[in-house]
Design a protein around this motif. Structure first.
Motif, PDB file in Angstrom:
ATOM      1  N   GLU A 140       0.915  -1.255   0.018  1.00 43.51           N
ATOM      2  CA  GLU A 140      -0.119  -0.049  -0.064  1.00 43.51           C
ATOM      3  C   GLU A 140       0.866   1.355  -0.115  1.00 43.51           C
ATOM      4  O   GLU A 140       0.578   2.212  -0.783  1.00 43.51           O
ATOM      5  CB  GLU A 140      -0.922  -0.031   1.292  1.00 43.51           C
ATOM      6  N   MET A 141       1.838   1.307   0.828  1.00 46.31           N
ATOM      7  CA  MET A 141       2.833   2.395   0.834  1.00 46.31           C
ATOM      8  C   MET A 141       3.343   2.740  -0.507  1.00 46.31           C
ATOM      9  O   MET A 141       3.569   3.810  -0.858  1.00 46.31           O
ATOM     10  CB  MET A 141       3.934   1.991   1.867  1.00 46.31           C
ATOM     11  N   ASN A 146       2.968   6.758   2.602  1.00 49.13           N
ATOM     12  CA  ASN A 146       3.162   6.178   3.914  1.00 49.13           C
ATOM     13  C   ASN A 146       2.178   6.983   5.045  1.00 49.13           C
ATOM     14  O   ASN A 146       1.156   6.294   5.668  1.00 49.13           O
ATOM     15  CB  ASN A 146       4.457   6.576   4.687  1.00 49.13           C
ATOM     16  N   THR A 147       2.180   8.196   5.038  1.00 49.23           N
ATOM     17  CA  THR A 147       1.157   8.882   6.060  1.00 49.23           C
ATOM     18  C   THR A 147      -0.319   8.722   5.249  1.00 49.23           C
ATOM     19  O   THR A 147      -1.505   8.487   6.435  1.00 49.23           O
ATOM     20  CB  THR A 147       1.377  10.431   5.947  1.00 49.23           C
ATOM     21  N   GLU A 148      -0.508   8.467   4.373  1.00 48.46           N
ATOM     22  CA  GLU A 148      -1.951   8.384   3.636  1.00 48.46           C
ATOM     23  C   GLU A 148      -2.554   6.889   3.876  1.00 48.46           C
ATOM     24  O   GLU A 148      -3.636   6.808   4.663  1.00 48.46           O
ATOM     25  CB  GLU A 148      -2.167   8.272   2.148  1.00 48.46           C
ATOM     26  N   VAL A 149      -1.650   6.047   4.082  1.00 45.06           N
ATOM     27  CA  VAL A 149      -2.020   4.688   4.323  1.00 45.06           C
ATOM     28  C   VAL A 149      -2.218   4.593   5.874  1.00 45.06           C
ATOM     29  O   VAL A 149      -2.908   3.783   6.446  1.00 45.06           O
ATOM     30  CB  VAL A 149      -0.890   3.334   3.823  1.00 45.06           C
ATOM     31  N   VAL A 226      -8.475  -2.281   5.812  1.00 45.37           N
ATOM     32  CA  VAL A 226      -7.723  -1.720   4.620  1.00 45.37           C
ATOM     33  C   VAL A 226      -8.643  -1.117   3.816  1.00 45.37           C
ATOM     34  O   VAL A 226      -9.204  -1.426   3.138  1.00 45.37           O
ATOM     35  CB  VAL A 226      -7.094  -2.893   3.849  1.00 45.37           C
ATOM     36  N   GLY A 227      -8.383   0.359   3.915  1.00 41.07           N
ATOM     37  CA  GLY A 227      -9.429   1.397   3.200  1.00 41.07           C
ATOM     38  C   GLY A 227     -10.219   2.174   4.053  1.00 41.07           C
ATOM     39  O   GLY A 227     -10.035   2.104   5.199  1.00 41.07           O
TER      40      GLY A 227
END
Length: 402
Positions: A140-141, A146-149, A226-227
């Motif tokens: 995902e990163m 990174n901060t978004e995930v 996840v999401g």
């Protein structure tokens, strides 16, 4: 001889992970071994095999095509200011972000990108034996940042032990985001930028496994979230937020580059007042070069290239990758193939002090005080993990490019 030094360097970097491990007896050596072999295969296939090189070239051509299309919006907005022969850093490297970020967000909105992430994450977890969420997070990163995930994984983070949260924080120091690759390939060799992406993913798992081994029971090895939950925002509202987010990202990058370059120049100015010692004049680059010289030498370079790489490695860690890319972009094609490869791969990550602050800030708003304080006490491990991932990736790729 230089190849032997490069191999030695790879072993030394892995040994550093072992020496600084929080629990050496808990290291899953089978999983680490599988991931090392996987990265050797990836580095070999993407740099030394014609089919792999063709695939990387096709991906690079695709990103170049997207960047060229994005230039149409820049031309419309800037008009006569847009001069192809003398494009500046903002127009050539940053403005494409305004189209590429929304493009990835649209793929997320329609569900295609989450589907791709899910299956790549499952495959990575099955192949490496790593916990499901850690594998998903690594993938995902690469696509989302990174901060978004972290922002969309709050429920998962709050359900995990503090030791696993530390692993996630350590992995967050080594990613890059696909939406910013278009900016990178405008400044550095696209082949090695795109090779670094999958190699970094696996190395982030290797370093977390060595430095912070955590045994995860089958009951714990689940995906809570996840999401994003809840009703989707209307498409054009979602798209508008994405475009504004891309604009903010550009401003953040500009602010960081301007500030860091100016501060580096200021430090050099103060160091200039110190008399030269034996003909050696102090500068920020020389100090950083001395600190990073042993690690640079272990990449298998001659002494001249070792010093050049060491200075840029140190500069990248205290500033960011854009500062180094902007500095070497005009001359990197004149470097030897090996130096060009290891330098490009090393700088292709977010491992620096500013990322450290962003990751800590994200966790502070997502987990309880116990988890947050535990992570904050281990910032050294976070920084070490980010540096080791960059060193390992450069060493893996360097083995096959001479």
């Amino acid at each position: 001889m230089l190849l032997a030094v490069n191999i030695l360097g790879l072993l030394v970097f892995l040994a550093i992970g072992f020496l600084f491990s929080k629990d050496r007896k808990a290291i899953n050596w089978k999983s680490v071994g599988i991931m090392v072999v996987l990265n050797l295969f990836l580095a070999w296939f993407l740099t030394a095999v014609p089919a792999g090189r063709a695939g990387v070239q096709a991906a690079a051509d695709g990103f170049t095509w997207i960047v060229d299309i994005s230039a149409e919006g820049t031309k419309f907005a800037f008009g006569d200011w847009y001069n192809v022969k003398s494009l500046n850093f903002i127009c050539s490297s940053l403005m494409p972000i305004l189209m590429i970020v929304p493009m990835f967000d649209i793929l997320t909105y329609i569900g295609l990108l989450p589907w791709v992430i899910k299956w790549i994450g499952r495959g990575l977890s099955f192949l490496t034996g790593q916990p499901k969420f850690e594998s998903f997070y690594a993938v995902e990163m690469m696509f989302l940042g990174n901060t978004e995930v972290l922002a969309i994984s709050g429920l998962q983070l709050r359900s995990m032990r503090k030791e696993r949260n530390l692993s996630i924080a350590m992995m967050s120091m080594s990613c890059i985001t696909a939406s910013i690759i278009g900016a990178y390939i405008e400044m550095m060799p696209a082949q090695f930028i795109l090779t670094a992406v999958p190699v970094n993913i696996v190395n982030s798992l290797i370093c977390a496994s060595l430095l912070n081994p955590v045994k995860v029971t089958p009951e714990e090895d689940t995906i809570e979230k996840v999401g994003e939950d809840g009703e989707k925002a209307p498409f054009f509202s979602y798209l508008g937020d994405s475009i504004l987010g891309a604009g903010k990202l550009i401003l953040i990058i500009i602010a960081n580059v301007v500030a860091f370059v100016a501060l580096a120049k200021l430090i050099d100015g103060f160091l200039g007042f110190i008399p030269a010692i034996g003909g050696f004049k102090l500068s920020l680059e020389s100090i950083l070069g001395i600190c990073m010289w042993p690690f640079s030498w272990l990449m298998g370079l001659n002494l001249h290239d070792t010093w050049l790489l060491a200075q840029n490695m140190g500069l990248k860690l205290v500033t960011n990758e854009f500062v180094v890319m902007g500095k070497v972009t005009g001359e990197i094609n004149s470097f030897t193939p090996h130096l060009r490869a290891v330098l490009t791969v090393f700088v292709t990550s977010f491992a620096n002090f500013s990322t450290l602050g962003m990751v800590l800030g994200a966790f502070k708003g997502l987990v309880d005080d116990e988890n947050n304080n535990y992570i904050a006490k281990h910032v050294g491990y976070m920084l070490l993990s980010g540096v080791l991932v960059s060193l390992l990736s450069a060493a893996f790729v360097g083995l096959f490019v001479w």
